[in-house]
Design an enzyme around this catalytic site. Structure first.
Site, PDB file in Angstrom:
ATOM      1  N   LYS A  74       0.493  -1.440  -0.027  1.00 13.15           N
ATOM      2  CA  LYS A  74       0.201  -0.342  -0.094  1.00 13.15           C
ATOM      3  C   LYS A  74       0.706   1.479  -0.293  1.00 13.15           C
ATOM      4  O   LYS A  74       1.695   1.251   0.459  1.00 13.15           O
ATOM      5  CB  LYS A  74      -0.865   0.095   0.777  1.00 13.15           C
ATOM      6  CG  LYS A  74      -1.936  -1.176   1.375  1.00 13.15           C
ATOM      7  CD  LYS A  74      -3.406  -0.704   0.967  1.00 13.15           C
ATOM      8  CE  LYS A  74      -4.639  -1.446   0.871  1.00 13.15           C
ATOM      9  NZ  LYS A  74      -5.877  -1.419   0.769  1.00 13.15           N
ATOM     10  N   ARG A 108      -4.046  -9.462   3.779  1.00  9.91           N
ATOM     11  CA  ARG A 108      -4.720  -9.790   2.491  1.00  9.91           C
ATOM     12  C   ARG A 108      -2.655  -9.204   2.445  1.00  9.91           C
ATOM     13  O   ARG A 108      -2.456  -8.122   2.082  1.00  9.91           O
ATOM     14  CB  ARG A 108      -5.459  -8.618   2.653  1.00  9.91           C
ATOM     15  CG  ARG A 108      -6.448  -9.539   0.999  1.00  9.91           C
ATOM     16  CD  ARG A 108      -5.477  -7.635  -0.042  1.00  9.91           C
ATOM     17  NE  ARG A 108      -5.164  -6.732  -0.041  1.00  9.91           N
ATOM     18  CZ  ARG A 108      -4.172  -6.301  -0.318  1.00  9.91           C
ATOM     19  NH1 ARG A 108      -3.229  -6.759  -0.825  1.00  9.91           N
ATOM     20  NH2 ARG A 108      -4.423  -5.302   0.247  1.00  9.91           N
TER      21      ARG A 108
END
Length: 124
Positions: A74, A108
């Site tokens: 991210k 995840r």
């Protein structure tokens, strides 16, 4: 918890209450639920790290539900490191390890082998 974490706690509480009511209406027990605080979605880098730092609080407030942390590659990682998503594996691995240590049960990830190695090391 403060700020963005309070917003996530309120959202989880409201949604779990709605789900419980819906299950009662149809005569079913509570269904399986995984809580995902939504790292990276409509949050600043600072808010993401505030929320990340409050993983233990989220886990203690909702102990009956597995907590999912989805931070793999991210922007909260690669922007802080001054790189790009393709070069964020080390940062991702460190934060995944800390998330597991803080109570996250589900990660995840993009890099399954590397994340599996992290989890295996954390569980030794």
């Amino acid at each position: 918890p403060e700020g963005v974490t309070n917003a996530v706690v309120d959202f989880f509480s409201q949604q779990l209450h709605k789900l419980e009511e819906a299950c009662q209406r149809v005569g079913k027990g509570l269904v399986s639920v995984i809580l995902d605080p939504g790292f990276g979605f409509a949050k600043t880098i600072e808010q993401n790290y505030q929320l990340y730092g409050n993983i233990p609080s989220l886990k203690s407030l909702f102990p009956d539900y597995p907590l999912l942390v989805g931070i793999s590659r991210k922007s909260m990682i690669y922007k802080l490191l001054g790189t790009d998503a393709d070069n964020a594996l080390n940062g991702t691995s460190v934060l995944n390890a800390l998330a597991v240590a803080s109570g996250a049960e589900i990660l995840r990830v993009h890099d399954v082998k590397e994340a599996s190695n992290v989890v295996n090391q954390m569980n030794r």
